[in-house]
Design an enzyme around this catalytic site. Structure first.
Site, PDB file in Angstrom:
ATOM      1  CE1 TYR A 149      -3.387   2.853   0.845  1.00 48.21           C
ATOM      2  CE2 TYR A 149      -1.883   3.380   2.636  1.00 48.21           C
ATOM      3  CZ  TYR A 149      -2.959   3.709   1.837  1.00 48.21           C
ATOM      4  OH  TYR A 149      -3.598   4.916   2.020  1.00 48.21           O
ATOM      5  CD  GLU A 178      -7.619   8.384   5.647  1.00 47.16           C
ATOM      6  OE1 GLU A 178      -7.537   8.298   6.890  1.00 47.16           O
ATOM      7  OE2 GLU A 178      -6.653   8.150   4.896  1.00 47.16           O
ATOM      8  CD1 TRP A 197      -3.242   2.261   6.039  1.00 45.12           C
ATOM      9  CD2 TRP A 197      -5.346   2.989   6.117  1.00 45.12           C
ATOM     10  NE1 TRP A 197      -3.777   2.123   4.791  1.00 45.12           N
ATOM     11  CE2 TRP A 197      -5.069   2.554   4.801  1.00 45.12           C
ATOM     12  CE3 TRP A 197      -6.618   3.480   6.413  1.00 45.12           C
ATOM     13  CZ2 TRP A 197      -6.016   2.618   3.788  1.00 45.12           C
ATOM     14  CZ3 TRP A 197      -7.563   3.534   5.394  1.00 45.12           C
ATOM     15  CH2 TRP A 197      -7.262   3.107   4.108  1.00 45.12           C
TER      16      TRP A 197
END
Length: 209
Positions: free
Chosen positions: A31, A53, A61
């Site tokens: 990522y 988000e 995350w």
């Protein structure tokens, strides 16, 4: 090159220090290498990231990334025209879905934001055109050191405008993470192997107008 801002994984290529939070997680590193900081003009991807988000708020995350495919399945691939039609039965369905973060407020916010997104696109032409209006305009090389901020003038402006339009879970810190990840700034650390790649991608990127 500051070693304090870098992480050296087993492959020997320096990355941003935040990659160390999931050392050994290949998906997390991938990522970072292929998505984070590369400019995006696709409305579905932008809407997806705005939603994710929001779901990340209070979480890591890595947690969200590991559930991203589950989120995509649950939220119709983040097609905001479809998500905007979700009703109370969909909320209850999603609260039972172990593939996502089961938080009623965040689920309802994603549906609300899809509805607000339709309104925004009708007014602005596309979500991308609207979002890229908030790209910071730096002059004279005055960009702050990468990853030293948690919010910025641009993220506060974006947050304020989205809230005025009725969006939820779009605070200035959340919007700064969005701006970083969607390539509106190049916040890869100096010395990170990906920083030059994102710089080239931003230079070649055609801003939506």
């Amino acid at each position: 090159m500051s070693l304090e801002t870098l992480y050296l994984p087993p492959d020997g290529w320096p990355r941003c220090r935040w990659c160390a939070a999931a050392a050994g997680d290949e998906a997390y590193l991938r990522y970072h290498d292929t998505e984070w900081g590369f400019p995006v003009a696709d409305d579905k991807r932008l809407f997806e990231k705005l939603c994710l988000e929001g779901f990340q708020s209070g979480l890591s995350w890595r947690t969200i990334l590991n559930k991203r495919e589950g989120f995509r399945a649950a939220f119709a691939g983040f097609d905001f025209a479809q998500v905007a039609r979700f009703g109370p039965a969909d909320v209850e369905r999603l609260l039972q879905d172990a593939g996502i973060v089961r938080h009623r407020g965040k689920i309802e916010a994603a549906i609300n934001n899809a509805q607000r997104c339709l309104e925004l696109v009708a007014e602005q032409g596309s979500l991308a055109r609207y979002i890229w209006r908030f790209e910071p305009q730096q002059e004279g090389g005055d960009e702050p050191e990468p990853q030293m901020l948690t919010e910025s003038e641009a993220s506060r402006a974006l947050s304020k405008d989205l809230k005025k339009r009725g969006w939820k879970f779009v605070g200035p810190t959340t919007m700064y993470a969005f701006i970083q990840s969607m390539g509106l700034i190049n916040d890869h650390a100096h010395g990170c192997v990906t920083r030059e790649q994102t710089a080239k991608a931003r230079a070649a990127f055609k801003r939506p107008r």
